[in-house]
Write a protein that holds these residues in place. Sequence first.
Motif, PDB file in Angstrom:
ATOM      1  N   ILE A   6       0.869  -1.175   0.000  1.00  0.00           N
ATOM      2  CA  ILE A   6       0.000   0.000   0.000  1.00  0.00           C
ATOM      3  C   ILE A   6       0.903   1.221   0.000  1.00  0.00           C
ATOM      4  O   ILE A   6       1.657   1.453   0.943  1.00  0.00           O
ATOM      5  N   ILE A   7       0.827   1.999  -1.084  1.00  0.00           N
ATOM      6  CA  ILE A   7       1.717   3.144  -1.275  1.00  0.00           C
ATOM      7  C   ILE A   7       0.918   4.426  -1.055  1.00  0.00           C
ATOM      8  O   ILE A   7      -0.161   4.601  -1.627  1.00  0.00           O
ATOM      9  N   PHE A   8       1.451   5.313  -0.238  1.00  0.00           N
ATOM     10  CA  PHE A   8       0.752   6.539   0.125  1.00  0.00           C
ATOM     11  C   PHE A   8       1.411   7.770  -0.493  1.00  0.00           C
ATOM     12  O   PHE A   8       2.636   7.881  -0.528  1.00  0.00           O
ATOM     13  N   ASP A   9       0.570   8.704  -0.933  1.00  0.00           N
ATOM     14  CA  ASP A   9       0.995  10.073  -1.176  1.00  0.00           C
ATOM     15  C   ASP A   9       1.082  10.755   0.200  1.00  0.00           C
ATOM     16  O   ASP A   9       0.612  10.206   1.199  1.00  0.00           O
ATOM     17  N   ILE A  10       1.682  11.939   0.259  1.00  0.00           N
ATOM     18  CA  ILE A  10       1.766  12.659   1.538  1.00  0.00           C
ATOM     19  C   ILE A  10       0.792  13.835   1.584  1.00  0.00           C
ATOM     20  O   ILE A  10      -0.195  13.814   2.320  1.00  0.00           O
ATOM     21  N   ASP A  11       1.061  14.872   0.792  1.00  0.00           N
ATOM     22  CA  ASP A  11       0.244  16.084   0.849  1.00  0.00           C
ATOM     23  C   ASP A  11      -1.177  15.807   0.387  1.00  0.00           C
ATOM     24  O   ASP A  11      -1.405  15.281  -0.706  1.00  0.00           O
ATOM     25  N   GLY A  12      -2.151  16.156   1.232  1.00  0.00           N
ATOM     26  CA  GLY A  12      -3.547  15.952   0.886  1.00  0.00           C
ATOM     27  C   GLY A  12      -4.031  14.543   1.118  1.00  0.00           C
ATOM     28  O   GLY A  12      -5.222  14.256   0.936  1.00  0.00           O
ATOM     29  N   THR A  13      -3.130  13.665   1.547  1.00  0.00           N
ATOM     30  CA  THR A  13      -3.495  12.272   1.810  1.00  0.00           C
ATOM     31  C   THR A  13      -3.217  11.914   3.272  1.00  0.00           C
ATOM     32  O   THR A  13      -4.116  11.486   3.991  1.00  0.00           O
ATOM     33  N   SER A 105       5.611  14.059  -4.189  1.00  0.00           N
ATOM     34  CA  SER A 105       6.226  15.115  -4.996  1.00  0.00           C
ATOM     35  C   SER A 105       7.140  16.004  -4.166  1.00  0.00           C
ATOM     36  O   SER A 105       7.713  16.962  -4.688  1.00  0.00           O
ATOM     37  N   LYS A 106       7.267  15.706  -2.884  1.00  0.00           N
ATOM     38  CA  LYS A 106       8.217  16.434  -2.051  1.00  0.00           C
ATOM     39  C   LYS A 106       9.644  16.034  -2.403  1.00  0.00           C
ATOM     40  O   LYS A 106       9.896  14.887  -2.780  1.00  0.00           O
ATOM     41  N   CYS A 129      10.905  10.105  -3.276  1.00  0.00           N
ATOM     42  CA  CYS A 129      10.695  11.545  -3.365  1.00  0.00           C
ATOM     43  C   CYS A 129      10.861  11.992  -4.815  1.00  0.00           C
ATOM     44  O   CYS A 129      11.270  11.212  -5.674  1.00  0.00           O
ATOM     45  N   VAL A 130      10.576  13.265  -5.060  1.00  0.00           N
ATOM     46  CA  VAL A 130      10.580  13.753  -6.442  1.00  0.00           C
ATOM     47  C   VAL A 130      11.970  13.660  -7.072  1.00  0.00           C
ATOM     48  O   VAL A 130      12.095  13.537  -8.296  1.00  0.00           O
TER      49      VAL A 130
END
Length: 209
Positions: A6-13, A105-106, A129-130
């Motif tokens: 399970i892969i998570f985004d950070i911002d907004g998630t 995208s950080k 990371c980006v």
Amino acid sequence: MNYKHIIFDIDGTMLNTETADMLATQETFFQLTGEKRELDEFRFSFGIPNSVVFPRLGIEDAGKASLMWAENYRKYHSSIRLFDGIEEVLKELKKRGYILGIVTSKSRQEFNADFATFGLEHFFGAVICVDDSPRPKPHPDPILEYLKRSNAKKPESIYIGDTLYDKQCAHSAGIDFALAVWGTHNREEIKADYFLEAPLEILELFRSR
């Protein structure tokens, strides 16, 4: 459905960083152009790398703008919060035997300054990371890099994020996508495999393995 990763985004998630993000973009834009714009005009920038955001705003030197943005972002760092239930979800998913990862995208520096301060990084294996892949979201490169580093199979992997870029990244990489509805503003435009209204719904989707 037999997911393992399970892969998570950070911002907004996982983190509510929208206010800090947009205020920093608004301030940077004003400093570089002298033009004042309403905050909502910068909503499009949320979750997108600065290397993409500033050229869209007509600012050619994205590198200079990104440095200014980072300085401005720090001014609003105190507004950043974990979404309710995220820590509980991560603990329970690990308990259930899932492998957790991050694709964001950080930059690595932003990850260390923003996310690591919440003390949740120990829940995750690979963190992409980006600056860890040739092209950012919405290209598939970040997730493909995660799959490579984690030796993860596509049918066993799913990405949870809040933007169209997240969805495009996941699907172009050949994995499923779950939309974090609590962090998005354009649900109707995003064709996800799953729609999650609140963080705790993640636990309903991913039962014990």
